[in-house]
Write a protein that holds these residues in place. Structure first.
Motif, PDB file in Angstrom:
ATOM      1  N   MET A 195       0.842  -1.170   0.000  1.00  0.00           N
ATOM      2  CA  MET A 195       0.000   0.000   0.000  1.00  0.00           C
ATOM      3  C   MET A 195       0.894   1.242   0.000  1.00  0.00           C
ATOM      4  SD  MET A 195      -2.916   1.186   2.741  1.00  0.00           S
ATOM      5  CE  MET A 195      -3.866  -0.268   2.458  1.00  0.00           C
ATOM      6  N   ARG A 196       0.427   2.287  -0.623  1.00  0.00           N
ATOM      7  CA  ARG A 196       1.158   3.556  -0.651  1.00  0.00           C
ATOM      8  C   ARG A 196       0.584   4.479   0.426  1.00  0.00           C
ATOM      9  NH1 ARG A 196       2.663   5.006  -6.618  1.00  0.00           N
ATOM     10  NH2 ARG A 196       2.167   7.066  -5.822  1.00  0.00           N
ATOM     11  N   ILE A 197       1.477   4.981   1.286  1.00  0.00           N
ATOM     12  CA  ILE A 197       1.040   5.766   2.431  1.00  0.00           C
ATOM     13  C   ILE A 197       1.792   7.093   2.465  1.00  0.00           C
ATOM     14  CG2 ILE A 197       0.851   5.839   4.945  1.00  0.00           C
ATOM     15  CD1 ILE A 197       0.833   2.735   4.842  1.00  0.00           C
ATOM     16  N   GLY A 198       1.046   8.179   2.570  1.00  0.00           N
ATOM     17  CA  GLY A 198       1.626   9.499   2.760  1.00  0.00           C
ATOM     18  C   GLY A 198       1.680   9.795   4.246  1.00  0.00           C
ATOM     19  N   VAL A 199       2.789  10.341   4.708  1.00  0.00           N
ATOM     20  CA  VAL A 199       2.940  10.692   6.115  1.00  0.00           C
ATOM     21  C   VAL A 199       3.201  12.191   6.189  1.00  0.00           C
ATOM     22  CG1 VAL A 199       4.237  10.329   8.245  1.00  0.00           C
ATOM     23  CG2 VAL A 199       3.871   8.417   6.679  1.00  0.00           C
ATOM     24  N   ILE A 200       2.270  12.912   6.781  1.00  0.00           N
ATOM     25  CA  ILE A 200       2.436  14.350   6.968  1.00  0.00           C
ATOM     26  C   ILE A 200       2.754  14.576   8.432  1.00  0.00           C
ATOM     27  CG2 ILE A 200       1.338  16.611   6.839  1.00  0.00           C
ATOM     28  CD1 ILE A 200      -0.424  15.463   4.603  1.00  0.00           C
ATOM     29  N   GLY A 201       3.956  15.050   8.675  1.00  0.00           N
ATOM     30  CA  GLY A 201       4.426  15.216  10.048  1.00  0.00           C
ATOM     31  C   GLY A 201       5.264  14.024  10.440  1.00  0.00           C
ATOM     32  N   ALA A 202       6.501  14.016  10.008  1.00  0.00           N
ATOM     33  CA  ALA A 202       7.364  12.855  10.247  1.00  0.00           C
ATOM     34  C   ALA A 202       8.368  13.140  11.362  1.00  0.00           C
ATOM     35  CB  ALA A 202       8.083  12.474   8.955  1.00  0.00           C
ATOM     36  N   GLY A 203       7.865  13.649  12.483  1.00  0.00           N
ATOM     37  CA  GLY A 203       8.706  13.865  13.655  1.00  0.00           C
ATOM     38  C   GLY A 203       8.848  12.573  14.447  1.00  0.00           C
ATOM     39  N   ARG A 204       8.837  12.695  15.754  1.00  0.00           N
ATOM     40  CA  ARG A 204       9.002  11.499  16.595  1.00  0.00           C
ATOM     41  C   ARG A 204       7.890  10.481  16.383  1.00  0.00           C
ATOM     42  NH1 ARG A 204      11.262  13.208  22.485  1.00  0.00           N
ATOM     43  NH2 ARG A 204      12.986  14.472  21.710  1.00  0.00           N
ATOM     44  N   ILE A 205       6.665  10.926  16.455  1.00  0.00           N
ATOM     45  CA  ILE A 205       5.544   9.992  16.332  1.00  0.00           C
ATOM     46  C   ILE A 205       5.364   9.551  14.885  1.00  0.00           C
ATOM     47  CG2 ILE A 205       3.045   9.724  16.593  1.00  0.00           C
ATOM     48  CD1 ILE A 205       3.298  11.598  19.054  1.00  0.00           C
ATOM     49  N   GLY A 206       5.279  10.505  13.964  1.00  0.00           N
ATOM     50  CA  GLY A 206       5.102  10.166  12.555  1.00  0.00           C
ATOM     51  C   GLY A 206       6.267   9.360  12.006  1.00  0.00           C
ATOM     52  N   GLY A 207       7.481   9.696  12.449  1.00  0.00           N
ATOM     53  CA  GLY A 207       8.656   8.945  12.013  1.00  0.00           C
ATOM     54  C   GLY A 207       8.631   7.509  12.508  1.00  0.00           C
ATOM     55  N   GLY A 208       8.181   7.332  13.747  1.00  0.00           N
ATOM     56  CA  GLY A 208       8.066   5.983  14.300  1.00  0.00           C
ATOM     57  C   GLY A 208       7.021   5.159  13.563  1.00  0.00           C
ATOM     58  N   ILE A 209       5.905   5.804  13.252  1.00  0.00           N
ATOM     59  CA  ILE A 209       4.862   5.121  12.485  1.00  0.00           C
ATOM     60  C   ILE A 209       5.397   4.755  11.103  1.00  0.00           C
ATOM     61  CG2 ILE A 209       2.629   5.465  11.337  1.00  0.00           C
ATOM     62  CD1 ILE A 209       1.834   7.164  13.826  1.00  0.00           C
ATOM     63  N   ALA A 210       6.130   5.687  10.486  1.00  0.00           N
ATOM     64  CA  ALA A 210       6.694   5.436   9.154  1.00  0.00           C
ATOM     65  C   ALA A 210       7.634   4.239   9.173  1.00  0.00           C
ATOM     66  CB  ALA A 210       7.420   6.680   8.647  1.00  0.00           C
ATOM     67  N   ARG A 211       8.457   4.137  10.198  1.00  0.00           N
ATOM     68  CA  ARG A 211       9.378   2.995  10.300  1.00  0.00           C
ATOM     69  C   ARG A 211       8.605   1.678  10.390  1.00  0.00           C
ATOM     70  NH1 ARG A 211      11.764   6.833  13.578  1.00  0.00           N
ATOM     71  NH2 ARG A 211      13.852   7.491  12.940  1.00  0.00           N
ATOM     72  N   GLN A 212       7.557   1.670  11.198  1.00  0.00           N
ATOM     73  CA  GLN A 212       6.744   0.455  11.351  1.00  0.00           C
ATOM     74  C   GLN A 212       6.055   0.082  10.042  1.00  0.00           C
ATOM     75  OE1 GLN A 212       6.485  -1.564  14.102  1.00  0.00           O
ATOM     76  NE2 GLN A 212       8.147  -0.303  14.890  1.00  0.00           N
ATOM     77  N   LEU A 213       5.506   1.083   9.363  1.00  0.00           N
ATOM     78  CA  LEU A 213       4.822   0.815   8.100  1.00  0.00           C
ATOM     79  C   LEU A 213       5.786   0.318   7.031  1.00  0.00           C
ATOM     80  CD1 LEU A 213       2.445   3.912   8.072  1.00  0.00           C
ATOM     81  CD2 LEU A 213       1.785   1.512   8.402  1.00  0.00           C
ATOM     82  N   ALA A 214       6.969   0.903   6.988  1.00  0.00           N
ATOM     83  CA  ALA A 214       7.975   0.465   6.021  1.00  0.00           C
ATOM     84  C   ALA A 214       8.404  -0.972   6.321  1.00  0.00           C
ATOM     85  CB  ALA A 214       9.182   1.392   6.048  1.00  0.00           C
ATOM     86  N   GLY A 215       8.521  -1.292   7.599  1.00  0.00           N
ATOM     87  CA  GLY A 215       8.882  -2.640   7.996  1.00  0.00           C
ATOM     88  C   GLY A 215       7.840  -3.669   7.581  1.00  0.00           C
ATOM     89  N   ALA A 216       6.598  -3.204   7.420  1.00  0.00           N
ATOM     90  CA  ALA A 216       5.515  -4.090   6.981  1.00  0.00           C
ATOM     91  C   ALA A 216       5.420  -4.135   5.456  1.00  0.00           C
ATOM     92  CB  ALA A 216       4.192  -3.625   7.576  1.00  0.00           C
ATOM     93  N   GLY A 217       6.336  -3.418   4.772  1.00  0.00           N
ATOM     94  CA  GLY A 217       6.402  -3.504   3.316  1.00  0.00           C
ATOM     95  C   GLY A 217       5.666  -2.428   2.539  1.00  0.00           C
TER      96      GLY A 217
END
Length: 65
Positions: free
Chosen positions: A1-23
């Motif tokens: 899935m393609r996901i846009g992340v607006i606000g990639a600070g501590r919380i958004g960055g952590g979510i982004a890492r988890q989502l990337a880890g899920a492919g």
């Protein structure tokens, strides 16, 4: 899935890492420090890119704010 992340600070960055880890593909945007945003995308890997908030919205099937 393609996901846009607006606000990639501590919380958004952590979510982004988890989502990337899920492919998922990510478009990261909006950070107070552009170099830090670029570094995060590089750390996440080839499935992550950087853009403006509008680009993240247009990119994503889902958008995380």
């Amino acid at each position: 899935m393609r996901i846009g992340v607006i606000g990639a600070g501590r919380i958004g960055g952590g979510i982004a890492r988890q989502l990337a880890g899920a492919g998922h593909e990510l478009k990261l945007s909006f950070s107070r420090d552009q170099a830090r945003l670029d570094s995060l995308a590089q750390e996440i890997g080839p499935g992550a890119s950087v853009g403006m908030p509008r680009e993240a919205v247009e990119f994503g099937d889902v958008v995380v704010i």
